[in-house]
Design a protein around this motif. Sequence first.
Motif, PDB file in Angstrom:
ATOM      1  N   LEU A  91      -1.569   0.153   2.561  1.00 25.46           N
ATOM      2  CA  LEU A  91      -2.963  -0.152   2.222  1.00 25.46           C
ATOM      3  C   LEU A  91      -3.756  -0.543   3.462  1.00 25.46           C
ATOM      4  CD1 LEU A  91      -2.398  -2.171  -1.071  1.00 25.46           C
ATOM      5  CD2 LEU A  91      -3.443   0.086  -0.890  1.00 25.46           C
ATOM      6  N   THR A  92      -3.115  -1.287   4.373  1.00 25.80           N
ATOM      7  CA  THR A  92      -3.792  -1.716   5.602  1.00 25.80           C
ATOM      8  C   THR A  92      -4.115  -0.529   6.491  1.00 25.80           C
ATOM      9  OG1 THR A  92      -2.647  -3.844   5.529  1.00 25.80           O
ATOM     10  CG2 THR A  92      -3.611  -3.189   7.630  1.00 25.80           C
ATOM     11  N   VAL A  93      -3.146   0.362   6.652  1.00 32.71           N
ATOM     12  CA  VAL A  93      -3.343   1.535   7.514  1.00 32.71           C
ATOM     13  C   VAL A  93      -4.330   2.514   6.896  1.00 32.71           C
ATOM     14  CG1 VAL A  93      -2.183   3.551   8.510  1.00 32.71           C
ATOM     15  CG2 VAL A  93      -1.067   1.310   8.572  1.00 32.71           C
ATOM     16  N   ALA A  94      -4.258   2.695   5.577  1.00 33.92           N
ATOM     17  CA  ALA A  94      -5.067   3.715   4.905  1.00 33.92           C
ATOM     18  C   ALA A  94      -6.561   3.476   5.042  1.00 33.92           C
ATOM     19  CB  ALA A  94      -4.680   3.791   3.429  1.00 33.92           C
ATOM     20  N   ARG A  95      -6.987   2.223   5.100  1.00 32.79           N
ATOM     21  CA  ARG A  95      -8.418   1.943   5.129  1.00 32.79           C
ATOM     22  C   ARG A  95      -9.047   2.160   6.500  1.00 32.79           C
ATOM     23  NH1 ARG A  95      -8.236  -4.628   4.354  1.00 32.79           N
ATOM     24  NH2 ARG A  95      -7.536  -5.172   6.454  1.00 32.79           N
ATOM     25  N   GLN A  96      -8.236   2.573   7.492  1.00 35.80           N
ATOM     26  CA  GLN A  96      -8.769   2.822   8.827  1.00 35.80           C
ATOM     27  C   GLN A  96      -9.340   4.236   8.975  1.00 35.80           C
ATOM     28  OE1 GLN A  96      -8.848   0.137  10.794  1.00 35.80           O
ATOM     29  NE2 GLN A  96      -7.743  -0.947   9.160  1.00 35.80           N
ATOM     30  N   ARG A  97      -9.022   5.120   8.040  1.00 32.80           N
ATOM     31  CA  ARG A  97      -9.497   6.508   8.144  1.00 32.80           C
ATOM     32  C   ARG A  97      -9.624   7.102   6.749  1.00 32.80           C
ATOM     33  NH1 ARG A  97      -4.388   5.956   9.927  1.00 32.80           N
ATOM     34  NH2 ARG A  97      -5.161   5.744  12.039  1.00 32.80           N
ATOM     35  N   GLU A  98     -10.139   8.323   6.661  1.00 28.06           N
ATOM     36  CA  GLU A  98     -10.320   8.958   5.347  1.00 28.06           C
ATOM     37  C   GLU A  98      -8.990   8.999   4.593  1.00 28.06           C
ATOM     38  OE1 GLU A  98     -12.994  12.481   4.784  1.00 28.06           O
ATOM     39  OE2 GLU A  98     -11.093  13.474   4.303  1.00 28.06           O
TER      40      GLU A  98
END
Length: 495
Positions: free
Chosen positions: A154-161
Amino acid sequence: MQYGARCATAAELMPLFAFLLFLAAPPQDDPAEQLARDLKKMIDVFSIADREAADPVSPEQAFYQGAIPGMLKTLDPHSIFFDPGQFEQLKQMQNSESKGFGSIVSVLPGRVIVLQAMEGTPSAKSGLTAGDEILAINGYELARLEFEQLVELLTVARQREAQLYVRRPGNARVLRFTLKPELVDTPSIDRAFLLTPQIGYLRIASFDEATGKLAREKIESLGGENLKGLVIDLRDNPGGAVQAALETASLFLNPDQLVFSVKGRSAKTEEVHVPKLARPYKFPVAVLINGKSASASEILSGALQDHDRATILGEPSYGKGLVQRVFTLTSNTGLALTTAFYYTPSGRSIQKPLAFGQLDSKAIVPLGSFHTDAGREVRGGGGIQPDEAVGPAQLTRLEMVLDASGSITTFASEYVQKHEIAPDFDVTPELLDELRVFLSTNRIQPPVSDFLKDRAWIQNRLKQEIVNLKFGVAKGDEIEMQRDVVVQTALKKLR
């Protein structure tokens, strides 16, 4: 990690290493001669290793990853050397902006359920709604992941589309959403409401430039001077801008009272006081802290405690009270160095004793007891010790099963889809019976005695989840505070 296009030479590293040796060199009769001898020893060792070692010796590995970090470890665990790649990352982080999707989710083992999609954010604009269950993110099936892996994803996913596959209650078809992260405004004070008539609750999640001003605005919205008490929740607050802690403390302390002091070996002692034109509130205050309350949180709670302005409740705080400066060095490298420490008005060091040493034994107040303005004894030794220790309630076996399984959240999600929820909604005995049937169909069949013993907790938890999904997490938090042991203890102190 990528460094530069070429390795730094020993000649380029010598000015940097000489600077660091100067920081670490102990006092001698002739410091210049001692420094020269130490520097020559290091260069001699490197020269022999460079010439004779079985494997080639990289100057970057020898100095950037070996000698310099090793020397800094003798000072304290917070002083850090940044090689060119790390220093560039640090500068990028300082200039970065917080982006995300604007959704609040409940993370369960193998499951993520949307509790709220905040208005105007990518989540809301894409069509995500409360109750949606996220099945996969960018091709990763969430059911296969452990809890820690879920949080990391979840943390990584919100950095890009991100591509999300979602199941919506009452809809058999799996829905697909594409979300692009945007700047999300997250206020440092995220909760402000009345616990009871005329007793307010303020949760300060962090300290930033606007916190002091926002705190006064929130207090005024709750009743201002007409309040009979205020609970300030600093639990899990990692700190932030020290100036914001000063401004917040000035809302409760008298003009010119000491808020904190700064002392270091080479820095001049500095005392920071409440501004002379401050207009403090007079109602009683209770402050909540725990082991994740740090830095600016400890400055605020320590000042209010030492001046007998607030009752501190909860668990001992983290104990982070150090001042650091970032020095720009040669070859695009940098150094974050601990130069001083913060102290409460009574003289307590906020910083816990460092693992590898101290800047100077005279710079640290010894362990022991100190006294507030009224003569109350408060303990030193780092961190803030609460006036009354109150830990979170321990869950029973049934409560742990219901939380870990996500059963209450799932039931609430289905219930909200099928029923109209009024603003004055409450959990009835009939609704609890429905929950028991639902649990039974999902192979959770607690003894009647356990269900009756935990009935109040289950009722409150179910109400919170339904309110979360229908009216937003902020309203749900108001329900949660009714079973929060630390908040309820503070309420008793203020009544």
